[in-house]
Scaffold this motif. Sequence first.
Motif, mmCIF file in Angstrom:
data_model
loop_
_atom_site.group_PDB
_atom_site.id
_atom_site.type_symbol
_atom_site.label_atom_id
_atom_site.label_comp_id
_atom_site.label_asym_id
_atom_site.label_seq_id
_atom_site.Cartn_x
_atom_site.Cartn_y
_atom_site.Cartn_z
ATOM 1 N N PHE A 77 5.640 5.084 2.114
ATOM 2 C CA PHE A 77 5.237 6.483 2.223
ATOM 3 C C PHE A 77 6.036 7.338 1.254
ATOM 4 O O PHE A 77 7.235 7.121 1.047
ATOM 5 N N VAL A 78 5.353 8.331 0.675
ATOM 6 C CA VAL A 78 5.991 9.236 -0.273
ATOM 7 C C VAL A 78 5.604 10.677 0.050
ATOM 8 O O VAL A 78 4.672 10.926 0.819
ATOM 9 N N ASP A 79 6.304 11.614 -0.565
ATOM 10 C CA ASP A 79 5.890 13.014 -0.541
ATOM 11 C C ASP A 79 4.724 13.130 -1.516
ATOM 12 O O ASP A 79 4.894 12.970 -2.728
ATOM 13 N N LEU A 83 5.390 14.059 -7.838
ATOM 14 C CA LEU A 83 4.974 13.005 -8.768
ATOM 15 C C LEU A 83 6.081 11.988 -9.027
ATOM 16 O O LEU A 83 5.800 10.801 -9.238
ATOM 17 N N SER A 84 7.332 12.427 -9.003
ATOM 18 C CA SER A 84 8.432 11.480 -9.226
ATOM 19 C C SER A 84 8.506 10.452 -8.101
ATOM 20 O O SER A 84 8.862 9.288 -8.336
ATOM 21 N N VAL A 93 0.861 -1.176 0.000
ATOM 22 C CA VAL A 93 0.000 0.000 0.000
ATOM 23 C C VAL A 93 0.898 1.227 0.000
ATOM 24 O O VAL A 93 1.894 1.283 0.726
ATOM 25 N N VAL A 94 0.584 2.190 -0.851
ATOM 26 C CA VAL A 94 1.378 3.403 -0.984
ATOM 27 C C VAL A 94 0.529 4.587 -0.534
ATOM 28 O O VAL A 94 -0.648 4.706 -0.916
ATOM 29 N N ALA A 95 1.125 5.470 0.270
ATOM 30 C CA ALA A 95 0.387 6.612 0.820
ATOM 31 C C ALA A 95 1.324 7.794 1.009
ATOM 32 O O ALA A 95 2.535 7.615 1.190
#
Length: 402
Positions: A139-141, A145-146, A112-114
Amino acid sequence: MSRTDHRNPNVSGLRPRSKLVHGGTRRSSFDETCEALYQTSGFVYGSAEEAEHAFANDGARHVYGRFRNPTTAMFEDRLAEYEGAGWACATASGMAAVHGALMSGLRAGDRVVAPRSLFISCYWIVKELCPRFGIEAVFVDGTDLSAWEEALSRPAKAVFLETPSNPGLEVVDLAAVCDLAHKAGAVVVVDNAFATPVLQRPFEFGADVVIYSATKHIDGQGRCLGGVILAKDAKYGAEVIHPFLRHTGPTLSPFNAWLLLKGMETLELRVQAQSAAAFQVAQFLETHPKVERVLYPLLASHPQHDLVRKQMTGGGNMLSIFLKGGKAEAFNTLNGLRMVMISNNLGDSKSLVTHPATTTHCKLTDEEKASAKILPGLLRLSVGLEDPQDIVEDLDRALAEA
């Protein structure tokens, strides 16, 4: 119009605002104008054969309050009509909706990506609960988009996001992230609580599931808890999410469903008025000498202002206010308010303000707070239905006294 049609009005040809008033209505034989409150836990059958048929044909009629209730069904259908969803199910709270929407579709070994900028309880579900069941959490910023491209360059089962986020008001590019997520095989779950269905339609940008804390703007008057999950694809809602909710029991009470039905009748009017007032308050605060910066989606200074204009029809009623004096200045300001009330709720008809670092997000580590921009001088303001000038004057007086 026949008597039967009058009891169950067809809203398919009505405009969205009219659907908020008439959608999902099921009148009883008494032809009441106000939706009926069916405060019951169970239902009776005329025969053993009738009971057998009811259970064999799941959903054909009401059999138990934990599964379905006529008042709750009216609320679900009304919001589904307004949102353009194929399926909806109400829950006891917004977090029950988050939990059900995510965990119903995830299994051990899934990813799961959040974004990092999430409401604390949502962050806990992804960071703490998912790994307990062998689900990888990434987890991402959310504004990069990158970072999304890298995280979704290999298969994922779910993407979960808030836009705008709570409390940082970060805006995620829904169309771009949904496209990346679908290529990775992921279902996109969007918490649309801050924007509300009035100002943002995630399904139009590719989202698969939309959730709300109906406690917030949908009720809008601080009366009750509630949540709702909406799925674009009725089959996904019925076959994946519904069994999980049916057997785990995060059921919305009929009384709360009735209150939420009544709240929906004025949802557009309230949200549009609050949004207009919030813009006025944001413009005032942006020029105040004690304010370092203000985040509000419609301000030209918002980092994702162009994206806001692309996917939202208004700025909403939420502001993030960063004070120059840090925690001390924030506390002094809060303590100097006379009309705006200190509360960790939001979306209410009354203006509410809180200090996230010491309330809603107090359980985060210092590193996690910094990463999510939960700074000591941050105040989260939920603009209500008071006269905007009274809100401005109350804030101005409190800031001056601080």
